[in-house]
Each structure stands twice: as C-alpha cells, then as structure tokens.
Design an enzyme around this catalytic site. Structure first.
Site, mmCIF file in Angstrom:
data_model
loop_
_atom_site.group_PDB
_atom_site.id
_atom_site.type_symbol
_atom_site.label_atom_id
_atom_site.label_comp_id
_atom_site.label_asym_id
_atom_site.label_seq_id
_atom_site.Cartn_x
_atom_site.Cartn_y
_atom_site.Cartn_z
ATOM 1 N N HIS A 71 31.762 46.331 38.853
ATOM 2 C CA HIS A 71 30.357 45.838 38.789
ATOM 3 C C HIS A 71 31.001 44.521 38.693
ATOM 4 C CE1 HIS A 71 31.640 48.569 34.734
ATOM 5 N NE2 HIS A 71 30.261 48.721 35.160
ATOM 6 N N TYR A 134 42.223 40.258 31.226
ATOM 7 C CA TYR A 134 42.165 39.641 32.410
ATOM 8 C C TYR A 134 41.082 37.727 31.807
ATOM 9 C CZ TYR A 134 37.674 42.404 31.103
ATOM 10 O OH TYR A 134 36.187 43.050 30.745
#
Length: 478
Positions: A71, A134
């Site tokens: 992605h 993240y």
C-alpha cells in the site's frame, strides 16, 4: 531473533529516493531492553526530514506469516518494531524515473525505516506476536483514502523474495486483488493552491500551469477563498496540499494612505500571509509569496536580499510585515519584484494607450517622472522563476526577481513604449516626482527613488532572468 544491542545511531540511504533505514541504539540486560524509538533532533541531524508526525498507529500480527500490502498512502511514515521481527518490501509508486524501484530488508526493534509519501510498503511477520508502530504526518480521512495506490505483492516483476512463501501466509482478499506493477497507478502529488488567481501574477501562473500540463492545481481568488479571513481556513483539509502560491495582494499604493485603504492593505498584505504561513508550517506546506521593492526606502541604488526593511509608506509597511510572517514558515520562498507588468492594468498598457492617443491627435504630449529608477518585472518571468525554485528544490528563503538589464527611469521606459508603439517617444516629457504630484487631489504614497534589485542569488540557482527590454518588445506585440 538475535537483536544487536548498543549500536550507534546511524542512517543508511536506499535505492529508493528518500527511503531511509535507521540503526537504533538499544540498551538491554536480563530485564529486557530500552531504546529511543524516534528522536527528532538527533535524527533530523542525520537526514531524517522534519516531517511533523500527527498520529501514532500500531499494527499487531498474531501469528508468523501474516503479510500486509503493498500500500502507498498519501503521507510520510516512520516505522519501527516494538516486538518481534518483520520482513519489509517497499516499492516506489511515485511518478518519475524511480517508479517501480524495490527495496527489501528485515526490521527488528533495533532498526527503523522512514517511508516518504507515495512509496508502497508491505510487511511480513517473521514471529508470532509481532507488533510494529508508525508515525504519520497526516490524519486519516475519506478524502485521503481516495488517493491511495497499490501494487500486488505477488507480482513476479517486483522480484521480492519473501522469507515465508505467500502461499503459506495470511493475506487479505483485498491485498490479493491489487494490480500488478504494469497496471498500478502512480501516487498523485499533493495539491497546489494558488491564491489571487485573477490578478496579474495569478493569471500568469495559471497560464504556465496550462501550457505545461501540470495537474493538481486549485485556483482561488477572494470570492472563493479570502486568505486574510481566519474563519475560512477550516473549509480545507490542508494535509492534502503540498504547495501554496500566494499571488494575492493589495496594490493600490496611494489608496493605502487613507483609512479605508490602510486597513485593506494590512489585511491582505500582512494578516493574510501570516495566516497562510501558520497553516503552511502546521502541515509541512511550501509557501511561495511575492514581495515588493517598496519594503525599502530606495536610498541604495541596488538592493540585495539581506538589506533591512525601511518602507516609506503604508503599502510598503504592510508588505514588509507580510514578508516577516512568511519568513517564519520553515518551507518558504519569497520572490521580491518591482514594477510588475502582466495581464491587467499596468504602466506599460497605460503608456501604450497614451501613445495611441497622441498618434491620433487626441493628446499633444504626456509627462512622466524621471527621478525614480528600476527594472520592469514581467509576470511571465515571475511564474517561470517560481516553478524553477519549486522544481529544482532550491534552498528556501528570499530571492529577488526582475528583468535583467540596466535600470531606467519611468520616463525612459515610457519613451521606449511610445517609440515601439508609434515612434512618438519625443512626445513624452520628463518631470520630477514633486512636479508630477503637485496638483494631486488625493493621497500620494512616497516612492523609493531606486528600485533595482540584485539578481545574483537567483542566478546562482541556475535561473537566468530575461532581459526586460527584450520582454517589453514581445509584450507590446501580444
């Protein structure tokens, strides 16, 4: 997994531009370990972009073999492992020469990676209970989701050697259905907003965009976005924008000396740029702003970018205030110009009209001041210079931009226009500024005597300004 302790913090560049791998110092003993997962000052000193994270996400993978991706999302990401180990594969899905480049590596708690916007990522858990975290620099939104792009992690053209065969892995049906690289769409760049699009410079920027087939531009004027109104900023998802080109300004120099004009000048030239600078700083947007020679008193014959402000009138004061606000935005270009000529009302068009009237016998002669000196700046050149700075990634800061060539007085320029239009330059009569405005019925702003700007800095970026006299000839033949 065997994790390496007590490494030095260091960064490694990869074959994908902007994709950076970090070795992290991890301190451990029989109790466990500790690390500085993300340290802004140390890491930016090593080359990590100061990307301004606004959200922290965690992905937990229950079993070995869980594989996610590939992605590409419309934001920058800093990814690190909390526990376990992953194999990562990254594919550049940004338009350009590096499209399709692949990088793979393993990450454990002692390694992290910075992934720039538009680079696709995929992760395969190599241990049960693997978790990675993240940081991202934009909030998720439905509008953001529309810009995602993907590529199939099983595409043989990518050449990814998965440690665990994909046939043995847990994959989502959506990931299985992603297109191969040859059919994948590239990540669209962040949008560019142009303010003041109906002014002389705004029209030149729009023309440049159309002639070069550029995409992702939005054009606004005061009727669709009044950038000096704080209440209008919540209408936009600013994380979708990468650049703002501010072409809007209040330029009625003399009217700025009266109460109504003074307020309008400060609103458009100071408050508006300050608001743009704030939103640009908050969202890592590059702000392009146009300044003026009127921020100086004109006592120097040539002005460079380091000269201190010394404006004579309200217009110059408001422009100087706007410059100070924009200069506080980390990613900014201030383009300082003088004597602007473009599509719209301007000095050259006025002189052309007057020359025609003299030629037709409607006027005998025209008086023009001969004690103010400078160079013309054509908006077509300004637009080219703006995109040169943006496209080349020139150092942020202030740049002077006018036409190249010797300075001239308004009288000399008027005479040139008359001669080019009807060969009647002898009908232009020089007068002093004091004489010209002696019978003025309204307010008159003080003008700088010398307006020429030093062009050395912008030339050093590789941009060559056009000679204003040559551009003037072309302009009059439009």
């Amino acid at each position: 997994m065997t994790m390496e302790f007590e490494k030095d913090l260091k960064v490694t560049e990869t074959n994908i531009p902007g994709l950076l791998v970090f070795d992290l110092p991890v301190h451990g003993d029989n109790r466990g370990w500790f690390k500085e997962n993300w340290q802004r000052a140390k890491m930016t000193a090593l080359g990590l972009p100061d990307f301004g994270p606004v959200q922290n996400n965690i992905s937990f993978n229950a079993t070995r073999g869980v594989t996610r991706g590939i992605h590409a999302e419309p934001w920058d990401k800093y990814i690190s492992v909390a526990t376990g180990e992953i194999f990562g594969a990254w594919v550049d899905l940004r338009p350009g020469e590096s499209f399709g480049q692949v990088y793979t590596t393993r990450l454990d708690p002692s390694r992290a990676i910075f992934v720039p916007r538009g680079v696709g990522n995929s992760f395969q858990a190599l241990e049960d209970g693997t978790a990675y975290t993240y940081l991202v620099n934009a909030h998720w939104s439905l509008e953001q989701k529309k810009t995602y792009t993907f590529v199939n992690l099983a595409d043989p053209d990518l050449g990814i050697e998965w440690p665990i065969p994909l046939s043995e892995c847990e994959l989502s049906e959506a990931d299985k259905a992603h297109p191969t690289l040859k059919d994948a769409k590239s990540m669209a760049p962040r949008r560019t907003m142009v303010t003041g699009c109906n002014g002389q410079l705004g029209r030149a920027v729009r023309k440049y965009v159309e002639e070069h087939g550029l995409e992702g531009f939005e054009f606004n004027d005061i009727d669709t976005f009044d950038f000096s109104d704080p209440a209008q900023y919540d209408r936009f998802d600013w994380s979708l924008y990468g650049t703002i080109i501010n072409c809007g300004a209040y330029t009625a120099v003399d009217k700025a000396e009266i109460a109504e004009g003074r307020a309008a000048a400060w609103k458009a030239n100071a408050q508006g740029p300050a608001l743009l600078a704030r939103v640009a700083a908050e969202h890592n947007i590059t702000l392009v702003h146009v300044s003026s020679d009127y921020v100086f008193d004109g006592t120097r014959e040539l002005h460079d970018e380091t000269e201190s402000f010394s404006p004579l009138g309200v217009y110059g004061q408001s422009k100087a205030a706007g410059d100070l606000a924009v200069a506080n935005c980390p990613r900014h270009y201030i383009l300082r110009s003088s004597w602007v000529i473009g599509e719209g009302h301007n000095f050259v068009k006025t002189m052309k009209t007057l020359s025609d009237r003299v030629a037709n016998g409607e006027l005998a002669q025209v008086t023009v001041v001969d004690d103010q000196y400078g160079r013309l700046t054509f908006t077509s050149d300004m637009a080219e210079a703006i995109f040169h700075l943006l496209d080349t990634g020139a150092e942020y800061g202030t740049y002077n931009l006018t036409g190249e060539g010797e300075s001239a007085s308004w009288y000399e320029i008027a005479r040139t226009v008359f001669d080019l239009a009807n060969r009647n330059g002898d009908k232009v009569i020089p007068v002093s500024t004091v004489e010209y405005y002696a019978n003025a019925t309204g307010p008159v702003s003080p003008r700088p005597e010398y307006s020429a700007l030093d062009l050395t800095k912008i030339k050093n970026t590789g941009y060559t300004p056009a000679r204003w006299k040559e551009t003037l000839k072309k302009y009059l033949n439009m």
